[in-house]
Design a protein around this motif. Structure first.
Motif, PDB file in Angstrom:
ATOM      1  N   ILE A 245       0.845  -1.213   0.000  1.00 53.97           N
ATOM      2  CA  ILE A 245       0.000   0.000   0.000  1.00 53.97           C
ATOM      3  C   ILE A 245       0.872   1.252   0.000  1.00 53.97           C
ATOM      4  N   LYS A 246       1.889   1.261   0.895  1.00 53.52           N
ATOM      5  CA  LYS A 246       2.724   2.455   1.041  1.00 53.52           C
ATOM      6  C   LYS A 246       3.539   2.722  -0.230  1.00 53.52           C
ATOM      7  N   SER A 247       4.180   1.657  -0.748  1.00 49.49           N
ATOM      8  CA  SER A 247       5.033   1.872  -1.920  1.00 49.49           C
ATOM      9  C   SER A 247       4.196   2.162  -3.175  1.00 49.49           C
ATOM     10  N   ARG A 248       2.988   1.574  -3.262  1.00 50.16           N
ATOM     11  CA  ARG A 248       2.139   1.829  -4.435  1.00 50.16           C
ATOM     12  C   ARG A 248       1.793   3.319  -4.532  1.00 50.16           C
ATOM     13  N   LYS A 249       1.490   3.947  -3.390  1.00 45.55           N
ATOM     14  CA  LYS A 249       1.176   5.398  -3.393  1.00 45.55           C
ATOM     15  C   LYS A 249       2.364   6.203  -3.930  1.00 45.55           C
ATOM     16  N   GLN A 250       3.558   5.837  -3.459  1.00 42.49           N
ATOM     17  CA  GLN A 250       4.770   6.565  -3.896  1.00 42.49           C
ATOM     18  C   GLN A 250       5.032   6.339  -5.388  1.00 42.49           C
TER      19      GLN A 250
ATOM     20  N   GLU B  51       2.797   5.554  -7.700  1.00 45.62           N
ATOM     21  CA  GLU B  51       1.782   6.277  -8.484  1.00 45.62           C
ATOM     22  C   GLU B  51       2.116   7.760  -8.567  1.00 45.62           C
ATOM     23  N   ALA B  52       2.633   8.326  -7.476  1.00 45.66           N
ATOM     24  CA  ALA B  52       3.038   9.744  -7.488  1.00 45.66           C
ATOM     25  C   ALA B  52       4.212   9.954  -8.453  1.00 45.66           C
TER      26      ALA B  52
ATOM     27  N   PRO C 100      -2.290   5.177 -12.238  1.00 44.76           N
ATOM     28  CA  PRO C 100      -2.666   4.146 -11.276  1.00 44.76           C
ATOM     29  C   PRO C 100      -1.859   2.859 -11.495  1.00 44.76           C
TER      30      PRO C 100
END
Length: 317
Positions: free
Chosen positions: A279-284, A286-287, A292
């Motif tokens: 979850i944490k790395s996916r947000k980074q 995507e940024a 997505p």
């Protein structure tokens, strides 16, 4: 001793300059955080334990008068493994190729054997200008900062290093970061920009993505597995059945550890830790990519990979 603070800025030169600067310092001296602060976007992995930077990550600072390309190297240290020796070789090669070296020393820690070890190595590099950067100034009062500035000046005199500048900064508080760029630019050679405007790093995206996953995986296990985690992005593919206005990128990555007993630490009870890492790395990610992402993570054992030349090559070292 030439110590710079914000009030002593000089007018910028009209000639355009472009070149490479590298930040050195013992592990966890604030090099990566400083790179990120100067570039204005997260390009180098940062974590609270030493030796998290494994790849030479270049951050690119675009200015009207200059282009400053920052090379972030692993912390130089006394090596205990083959990986450690290779990291030190990367550092020394980098030092020989850059236009200016910034030596990072934290304001909140006295100069120690690790700092001296690096300073002695720096003293042997004669031609490259060296700037002493006092990092983490937000963690000390003015008296402690003054003592550290004097100690750094003294260290230079002892070893025959002439500091081009001594600059106190706080990357996390944003203090004097712009001033540091102003002082590094005149030390670069004259010339046109070396990278297109808009580029922030020349690291392949897969390497940056692997580093973001690794950073997330290190959180919470830093005491148990500080150097045992490697990440390889095996595949990045756009999902085929998606409409053009709703793209999805499938990323498949493997998290490698050295022993089967470490698998449970990374995965956590009922897979919770690995899910959090995702979850944490996916947000980074995507940024970073602006799209997505579906992130598929698997934990695999690569036995004693830090000591095995074949495995080091396979894992990108």
């Amino acid at each position: 001793m030439s110590v710079r603070s914000q009030s002593s800025q000089q007018p910028a030169e009209e000639l355009h300059r472009a070149g490479f600067a590298c930040f050195v310092g013992r592990p966890n001296a604030g090099k990566s955080t400083l790179t990120n602060a100067l570039v204005g976007q997260k390009v180098a992995i940062t974590a609270n334990q030493p030796q998290t930077t494994r790849h030479t990550v270049r951050g690119i600072v675009h200015r009207e008068d200059a282009q400053l390309i920052l090379v972030d190297t692993p912390g130089l240290h006394k090596p205990r493994t083959l990986l450690g020796e290779r990291l030190n070789d990367v550092v020394r090669t980098t030092w020989a190729e850059v236009d200016v070296i910034g030596f990072c020393l934290p304001a909140n820690e006295k100069i120690g054997p690790g700092d001296r070890f690096i300073a002695k190595e720096l003293a042997g590099i004669r031609k490259t200008p060296k700037v002493a950067i006092v990092t983490k100034t937000d963690l000390v009062d003015s008296k402690a900062l003054a003592e550290q500035l004097i100690a750094i000046d003294q260290l230079g005199k002892e070893l025959g290093i002439t500091w081009a500048e001594i600059v106190p900064v706080s990357a996390t508080a944003g203090k004097q970061v712009d001033l540091l760029a102003d002082l590094l630019v005149p030390l670069l050679p004259e010339g046109p920009a070396l990278y297109p405007e808009g580029d922030l790093t020349d690291e392949p995206e897969q390497v940056m993505i692997a580093e973001l996953i690794r950073e997330a995986a290190l959180e919470g296990v830093r005491d148990e597995l500080p150097h045992s985690i490697a990440v390889v992005v095996e595949e990045m593919l756009p999902r085929e059945d998606r409409p053009a206005d709703k793209p999805l990128l499938d990323i498949h990555a493997n998290v490698y550890i050295e022993r089967p007993s470490q698998k449970g630490i990374i995965i956590g009870p009922k897979g919770k830790r690995l899910k959090d890492v995702g979850i944490k790395s996916r947000k980074q990610i995507e940024a970073l990519l602006g799209t997505p992402v579906f992130l598929d993570l698997h934990v695999k054992v690569a036995k004693d990979w830090q000591r095995d030349p074949k495995q080091l090559r396979r894992l990108g070292f």
